[in-house]
Write an enzyme that holds these catalytic residues in place. Structure first.
Site, PDB file in Angstrom:
ATOM      1  N   ARG A  41      -2.634 -15.717 -11.696  1.00 47.67           N
ATOM      2  CA  ARG A  41      -3.983 -15.706 -12.132  1.00 47.67           C
ATOM      3  C   ARG A  41      -4.458 -17.375 -12.181  1.00 47.67           C
ATOM      4  NH1 ARG A  41      -6.074 -12.282 -17.064  1.00 47.67           N
ATOM      5  NH2 ARG A  41      -5.692 -10.019 -16.092  1.00 47.67           N
TER       6      ARG A  41
ATOM      7  N   GLY B 256      -0.363   1.452  -4.789  1.00 45.42           N
ATOM      8  CA  GLY B 256      -1.083   1.232  -3.668  1.00 45.42           C
ATOM      9  C   GLY B 256      -1.711   2.413  -2.979  1.00 45.42           C
TER      10      GLY B 256
ATOM     11  N   GLY C 289       0.811  -1.255  -0.286  1.00 41.85           N
ATOM     12  CA  GLY C 289      -0.040   0.015  -0.019  1.00 41.85           C
ATOM     13  C   GLY C 289       0.779   1.315  -0.037  1.00 41.85           C
TER      14      GLY C 289
ATOM     15  N   LYS D 237       8.390   7.964   3.336  1.00 40.72           N
ATOM     16  CA  LYS D 237       7.489   6.848   3.761  1.00 40.72           C
ATOM     17  C   LYS D 237       6.692   6.991   5.008  1.00 40.72           C
ATOM     18  CE  LYS D 237       8.301   2.788   2.381  1.00 40.72           C
ATOM     19  NZ  LYS D 237       8.811   1.325   2.036  1.00 40.72           N
TER      20      LYS D 237
ATOM     21  N   ARG E  19       6.155  -3.361   6.629  1.00 35.71           N
ATOM     22  CA  ARG E  19       7.372  -4.116   7.379  1.00 35.71           C
ATOM     23  C   ARG E  19       7.694  -3.222   8.698  1.00 35.71           C
ATOM     24  NH1 ARG E  19       9.114  -5.249   2.280  1.00 35.71           N
ATOM     25  NH2 ARG E  19      10.250  -3.542   2.108  1.00 35.71           N
TER      26      ARG E  19
ATOM     27  N   LYS F 148       2.668 -13.005 -14.515  1.00 34.02           N
ATOM     28  CA  LYS F 148       1.416 -12.371 -13.912  1.00 34.02           C
ATOM     29  C   LYS F 148       0.273 -13.304 -14.349  1.00 34.02           C
ATOM     30  CE  LYS F 148       2.074  -7.442 -14.268  1.00 34.02           C
ATOM     31  NZ  LYS F 148       1.557  -6.159 -14.740  1.00 34.02           N
TER      32      LYS F 148
END
Length: 369
Positions: A201, A81, A76, A109, A100, A197
């Site tokens: 799926r 995100g 996120g 951040k 984390r 990717k």
């Protein structure tokens, strides 16, 4: 005056904001009223009516919020995100972000996390590479959204395993947000990226985990500043490089809108086990049309340099190979728009949510003037 109406004390109830949860008495409302004794109330009729009116609004607003899924976002604090987290909080979902370090040394951040907290987002310490902490975080969620970066895409199998163990997650959104990886004509190295990717799926589907895949095509923030030129950081003012003949259409979506449409899909049964395509009609443009739009804003004509496919394929062998190969997929092969969205596998966001306004390419380009 009858004894039951005898005035003994006068005190005012402290107001509460309308977004407070209805765990309080219905009398805890922003509308002011007075208590004339510990057990008896004297109110004008219009105050009584207003009191019940606002209490009903409070109850209905809270009841609507209670029906929203709890969302956990992994990744996120990353590029896309952040927009997904912001949209989730804005739409009233109980939202958590797995990080984390809840108190990072990096000021940028730390500021992002503080912004999340200010928006009511829960910060959950954990790591997708620590199975126990990942499972613990997912246990408190109804929907898991992954927005992990390029290097972590193959490791989403760890999230799949944790979701499977928890058992109650009703939707998983893997990290995609680009081309439809099952419908493309990409060359290497984009072919390998899309293949990774696609394997995620297949792993989701093999485990029987409910899903929604987001195909948002080009991020406006990464492609519009340069008019979709790779390796260029500023808007062109003299000449522009166009891949192919410039007539194949691509799709641009503002990151804010990617977040909004992703969250709109969270509780929508129409997007369950489907690909949600973001194809805003005003943002579906050929490279030539994009350049013309920019020229109109500049009030001047740019020199257009066209790069044929054989020269582009040579460039793909050098630096910036992945974005160049993705551009080849879009501008030469038409992989954003060369297929119809069949209801058997997908739905289109602006058709599902016609009342949701989106940022147009025309509007977005004004940011660079």
């Amino acid at each position: 005056m009858p004894p039951s109406f005898r005035v003994t004390t006068l005190r005012r109830i402290t107001p509460f904001p309308l977004y407070s949860r209805p765990r309080l008495s219905p009398l805890h409302c922003t509308f002011p009223f007075f208590i004339f004794s510990e057990n008896h109330y004297i109110l004008p009729l219009r105050s009584v009516l207003a009191l019940f009116y606002f209490s009903a609004l409070l109850y209905m607003a809270s009841a609507a919020g209670e029906g929203r899924s709890r969302v956990l976002v992994i990744g996120g604090t990353g590029y896309i995100g952040r927009f997904i987290v912001a949209a989730s909080a804005r739409e009233g979902h109980p939202t958590a972000v797995l990080v984390r370090d809840a108190a990072p040394a990096d000021p940028a951040k730390a500021a992002v996390l503080q912004g999340f907290r200010d928006a009511g987002v829960a910060i959950v310490e954990g790591d997708m590479y620590d199975h126990e902490s990942l499972v613990t975080a997912i246990k408190s969620a109804d929907v898991v959204i992954s927005a992990v970066g390029y290097q972590q895409l193959p490791d989403q199998t760890l999230i799949i395993s944790a979701i499977k163990e928890v058992g109650h997650v009703k939707r998983f959104f893997p990290s995609e947000y680009g081309n439809d990886v099952d419908r493309n004509h990409a060359v290497e190295p984009a072919k390998t990226v899309f293949g990774g990717k696609a394997r995620i799926r297949r792993a989701i589907e093999a485990e029987g985990i409910p899903y929604t895949y987001i195909s948002s095509n080009f991020f406006a923030g990464r492609f519009l500043r340069s008019l979709a030129q790779i390796g260029v950081t500023e808007p062109p003012t003299e000449k522009v490089l166009i891949m192919g003949d410039g007539n194949v259409k691509g799709v641009f979506t503002a990151e804010e809108d990617v977040g909004t449409y992703t969250i709109k899909a969270v509780d929508d049964p129409r997007t369950l086990n489907k690909i949600l395509y973001l194809r805003p009609p005003s943002n579906t443009l050929s490279h030539n049309e994009l350049v013309s739009l920019w020229e109109k804003k500049l009030g001047k004509t740019l020199e257009r340099v066209y790069l044929p496919e054989d020269e582009l394929l040579k460039k793909i062998q050098g630096p910036l190979s992945v974005p160049l190969a993705i551009s080849h997929s879009v501008w030469l092969k038409g992989d954003h728009t060369n297929f119809e969205i069949d209801p058997s596998f997908g739905v289109e966001a602006t058709q599902l949510y016609p009342d949701v306004p989106y940022i147009t390419v025309d509007e977005y380009l004004n940011r660079f003037l």
